[in-house]
Design a protein around this motif. Structure first.
Motif, PDB file in Angstrom:
ATOM      1  N   CYS A 150       2.486   2.559   2.338  1.00  0.00           N
ATOM      2  CA  CYS A 150       2.304   3.315   3.575  1.00  0.00           C
ATOM      3  C   CYS A 150       3.621   3.268   4.350  1.00  0.00           C
ATOM      4  CB  CYS A 150       1.167   2.738   4.409  1.00  0.00           C
ATOM      5  SG  CYS A 150       0.870   3.673   5.935  1.00  0.00           S
ATOM      6  N   ASN A 195      -3.626   1.695   6.968  1.00  0.00           N
ATOM      7  CA  ASN A 195      -2.751   2.431   6.044  1.00  0.00           C
ATOM      8  C   ASN A 195      -3.463   3.644   5.474  1.00  0.00           C
ATOM      9  OD1 ASN A 195      -1.395  -0.629   4.530  1.00  0.00           O
ATOM     10  ND2 ASN A 195      -0.913   0.310   6.482  1.00  0.00           N
ATOM     11  N   ARG A 196      -4.696   3.488   5.078  1.00  0.00           N
ATOM     12  CA  ARG A 196      -5.449   4.604   4.497  1.00  0.00           C
ATOM     13  C   ARG A 196      -5.771   5.669   5.552  1.00  0.00           C
ATOM     14  NH1 ARG A 196      -5.498   0.336   1.576  1.00  0.00           N
ATOM     15  NH2 ARG A 196      -5.990   0.293  -0.636  1.00  0.00           N
ATOM     16  N   ASN A 236       0.813  -1.215   0.000  1.00  0.00           N
ATOM     17  CA  ASN A 236       0.000   0.000   0.000  1.00  0.00           C
ATOM     18  C   ASN A 236       0.849   1.269   0.000  1.00  0.00           C
ATOM     19  OD1 ASN A 236      -2.653  -1.000  -0.077  1.00  0.00           O
ATOM     20  ND2 ASN A 236      -2.591  -1.484   2.109  1.00  0.00           N
ATOM     21  N   GLN A 256      -5.200  -7.195  -0.468  1.00  0.00           N
ATOM     22  CA  GLN A 256      -4.768  -5.802  -0.612  1.00  0.00           C
ATOM     23  C   GLN A 256      -5.300  -5.188  -1.903  1.00  0.00           C
ATOM     24  OE1 GLN A 256      -2.049  -4.731  -2.924  1.00  0.00           O
ATOM     25  NE2 GLN A 256      -2.262  -2.610  -2.235  1.00  0.00           N
ATOM     26  N   CYS A 266      -5.119  -2.527   5.345  1.00  0.00           N
ATOM     27  CA  CYS A 266      -5.543  -1.614   4.277  1.00  0.00           C
ATOM     28  C   CYS A 266      -6.264  -0.413   4.904  1.00  0.00           C
ATOM     29  CB  CYS A 266      -6.434  -2.338   3.269  1.00  0.00           C
ATOM     30  SG  CYS A 266      -5.512  -3.459   2.192  1.00  0.00           S
TER      31      CYS A 266
END
Length: 193
Positions: free
Chosen positions: A60, A147-148, A58, A109, A144
């Motif tokens: 991140c 991370n967002r 991701n 992911q 996920c």
């Protein structure tokens, strides 16, 4: 610069947890349960590797770096395995079972519906249990979201690998229930009050 007014010197998700303790409690409990609490078959280091791998997919930086540091310490100070995992998972020095689980995590992911019966069968053929498959999917899905959350609010993400290593050692030892760690220039990581 964060998009909202977050506590200075508190990196990544910990600044968000300080900002909104009401939502922090269940998110922190989920991380503690998935990554740190005892598991019947997956070590804490293996679970941290799943979180690290998904976070790196991701892009991140904060989550990939901090969970990589935690994994390093959970794996007996083995930073080389962590590095190899994020750069070349298929040739990383981990078990074939963990590689099969990481392939499932990578599918999650990109989208949960991308996981196929074949992916699950391959993991089972390598010895993965239903619990391990379940927890891999949940770790991947949770990361996920984490991370967002971290990147969506542009949290503070230090560039000093030594600071991540210090924070990783603390989290590996104490888990996720301890408070936020504050970074002070030219000082060690400290527990925020």
């Amino acid at each position: 610069m964060p998009h909202i007014n977050l506590p200075a010197g508190v990196p990544g998700i910990r600044s968000l947890f300080s900002f909104r303790p009401e939502t922090a409690a269940p998110l922190n409990l989920l991380a503690q349960t998935l990554l740190h609490n005892p598991h019947p078959t997956l070590t804490a280091g293996e679970r941290e590797l799943i979180a690290t791998y998904v976070s790196s997919l991701n892009n991140c930086k904060y989550c990939a770096t901090i969970h990589g540091a935690i994994a390093k310490h959970q794996l007996g100070n083995d930073g080389e395995t962590v590095k190899r995992l994020v750069t070349d998972m298929e040739n990383a020095p981990v078990s074939d079972k963990l590689k099969a689980l990481l392939r499932i995590a990578a599918k999650v992911q990109t989208g949960g519906q991308n996981v196929t019966e074949t992916d699950v069968a391959e993991a089972r053929n390598e010895g993965a249990t239903d619990l391990e498959i379940h927890d891999t999917v949940l770790i991947a899905a949770a990361f996920c979201m984490y991370n967002r959350y971290v990147d969506g609010l542009a949290t503070f993400q230090p560039d000093d690998d030594e600071l991540y290593d210090q924070m990783g050692a603390i989290r590996a030892r104490e888990g996720y229930h301890s408070g936020p760690l504050t970074l002070k220039k030219n000082e060690a990581v400290t527990e925020a009050s």
